[in-house]
Design a protein around this motif. Structure first.
Motif, short mmCIF file in Angstrom:
data_model
loop_
_atom_site.label_atom_id
_atom_site.label_comp_id
_atom_site.label_asym_id
_atom_site.label_seq_id
_atom_site.Cartn_x
_atom_site.Cartn_y
_atom_site.Cartn_z
N PRO A 1 -34.70 -22.70 7.90
CA PRO A 1 -35.96 -22.35 8.57
C PRO A 1 -37.09 -21.93 7.62
O PRO A 1 -38.25 -21.88 8.04
CB PRO A 1 -35.58 -21.19 9.49
N THR A 2 -36.77 -21.62 6.37
CA THR A 2 -37.83 -21.24 5.42
C THR A 2 -38.50 -22.44 4.78
O THR A 2 -39.37 -22.28 3.92
CB THR A 2 -37.26 -20.33 4.31
N ILE A 3 -38.13 -23.64 5.20
CA ILE A 3 -38.69 -24.86 4.63
C ILE A 3 -40.21 -24.87 4.80
O ILE A 3 -40.76 -24.34 5.75
CB ILE A 3 -38.05 -26.09 5.30
N LYS A 4 -40.90 -25.51 3.87
CA LYS A 4 -42.37 -25.56 3.89
C LYS A 4 -42.87 -27.00 3.94
O LYS A 4 -42.11 -27.95 3.80
CB LYS A 4 -42.93 -24.88 2.62
N GLY A 5 -44.18 -27.14 4.13
CA GLY A 5 -44.83 -28.44 4.04
C GLY A 5 -44.58 -29.34 5.24
O GLY A 5 -44.31 -28.89 6.36
N LYS A 6 -44.64 -30.66 5.01
CA LYS A 6 -44.48 -31.64 6.08
C LYS A 6 -43.11 -31.55 6.72
O LYS A 6 -42.96 -31.79 7.93
CB LYS A 6 -44.74 -33.05 5.54
N ALA A 7 -42.10 -31.22 5.93
CA ALA A 7 -40.75 -31.10 6.49
C ALA A 7 -40.69 -29.97 7.50
O ALA A 7 -39.99 -30.07 8.51
CB ALA A 7 -39.74 -30.87 5.37
N ALA A 8 -41.44 -28.89 7.26
CA ALA A 8 -41.49 -27.78 8.20
C ALA A 8 -42.15 -28.20 9.50
O ALA A 8 -41.70 -27.81 10.59
CB ALA A 8 -42.23 -26.60 7.57
N LEU A 9 -43.22 -28.99 9.39
CA LEU A 9 -43.90 -29.48 10.60
C LEU A 9 -42.98 -30.37 11.42
O LEU A 9 -42.94 -30.28 12.66
CB LEU A 9 -45.17 -30.23 10.22
N ALA A 10 -42.23 -31.22 10.75
CA ALA A 10 -41.29 -32.10 11.44
C ALA A 10 -40.20 -31.28 12.13
O ALA A 10 -39.77 -31.61 13.25
CB ALA A 10 -40.68 -33.09 10.45
N TRP A 11 -39.76 -30.22 11.47
CA TRP A 11 -38.73 -29.34 12.06
C TRP A 11 -39.29 -28.60 13.27
O TRP A 11 -38.65 -28.55 14.32
CB TRP A 11 -38.24 -28.37 10.99
N ARG A 12 -40.49 -28.06 13.15
CA ARG A 12 -41.08 -27.32 14.26
C ARG A 12 -41.38 -28.22 15.46
O ARG A 12 -41.44 -27.74 16.60
CB ARG A 12 -42.36 -26.60 13.82
N ASN A 13 -41.54 -29.49 15.21
CA ASN A 13 -41.75 -30.44 16.29
C ASN A 13 -40.53 -30.52 17.22
O ASN A 13 -40.63 -30.97 18.35
CB ASN A 13 -42.03 -31.83 15.70
N ARG A 14 -39.37 -30.05 16.72
CA ARG A 14 -38.12 -30.17 17.47
C ARG A 14 -37.72 -28.89 18.18
O ARG A 14 -36.70 -28.88 18.88
CB ARG A 14 -37.01 -30.59 16.50
#
Length: 288
Positions: free
Chosen positions: A68-81
């Motif tokens: 969950p501490t991931i940043k950047g575009k990968a974080a946005l993709a994760w939050r989309n889920r």
């Protein structure tokens, strides 16, 4: 079952205060998992770490296969889920209910239809009302709508039915079960023990930063095999006792009263009884 959330050895402190102490748990796909505990138990800190709003001091955390501490575009993709229903939000006060849900829908790649979402939470007739004009229970339903409009794989619900009347709570419970049946994994924190019993496939009881037990509501704390709780009135006072042989206990009471036992009740411990016992608050017990 496929794990959606995996936590191992989670620690989090604030200064000298240990909020979470070596917590480990797994939450599986498609289940409703309730986290119970008193204020200060570590529930909020744990959930905020899972939501990516707070960093752990140590331990391993995986949510939908992602740190969950991931940043950047990968974080946005994760939050989309994921979807999150906070205890309250004031960000949409100047928007109508429909405008708010429509706006939030633009944040997601595969949102639900905003009108469908408002219907699901019982706000179709309030779609053109500004959020600030909604009652407390209606505003809470809007919060839920904002959390589910993204069609999330994983939904976090923090005290979702606060302010709901009994009819609205029952309707909301049906919505949550529907989401679960559609495959959504749901993490629920609630102070309503009847809500946890009605909704949760499994519950975790936390206290002092640690998990005491994880089980189904029916089996938590050994309640399926717990002693029966017997209450009656005697000498103007309600008395109670616990017995693993309630029939024999009742025979003895009936002999004592020479017949009918005043205001007699017999029941097994409720989820609330077991929960209070687990966190160190006395429930009903021996009082002969």
């Amino acid at each position: 079952m496929k794990p959606v959330i995996e936590i191992s050895g989670l620690h989090k402190s604030y200064g000298s205060f240990q909020a979470v102490k070596g917590l480990s748990l797994t939450i599986n796909q498609g289940e409703i998992f309730a986290i119970l505990g008193p204020n200060g138990a570590g529930k909020t800190t744990t959930v905020e770490i899972l939501e990516g709003f707070r960093a752990a001091d140590s331990g391993v955390v995986s949510v939908l296969g992602v740190d969950p501490t991931i940043k950047g575009k990968a974080a946005l993709a994760w939050r989309n889920r994921i979807g999150i229903v906070l205890q309250s939000t004031q960000d949409t006060d100047d928007l109508s209910a429909l405008e708010a849900v429509t706006h939030f829908a633009t944040y997601y790649s595969n949102p639900r239809d905003p009108l469908e979402v408002l219907a699901l939470v019982g706000l179709s007739d309030k779609s053109n009302n500004r959020a600030r004009a909604l009652s407390g229970g209606q505003r809470r339903r809007l919060d839920v709508a904002l959390g589910i409009v993204g069609n999330p794989e994983l939904l976090f619900l923090d005290e979702p039915t606060t302010g709901f009347d009994p009819e609205a709570r029952r309707a909301f419970w049906q919505l949550i079960k529907q989401l679960r049946d559609e495959g959504t994994t749901i993490v629920l924190t609630t102070h309503y023990l009847d809500e946890a019993e009605e909704l949760a496939d499994r519950v975790a009881v936390m206290n002092n930063g640690e998990i005491i037990e994880i089980s189904t509501p029916a089996l938590l704390g050994g309640r399926d095999g717990a002693k029966a709780i017997i209450t009656w009135r005697e000498d103007g006072v309600i008395k109670s006792a616990e017995s693993d042989a309630p029939t024999q206990y009742l025979i003895a009471l009936a002999e004592r009263f020479k017949g009918e036992i005043p205001e007699l009740t017999i029941r097994r411990p409720s989820l609330e009884d077991v929960y209070l016992s687990m966190i160190g608050i006395s429930g009903m017990g021996e009082n002969k």
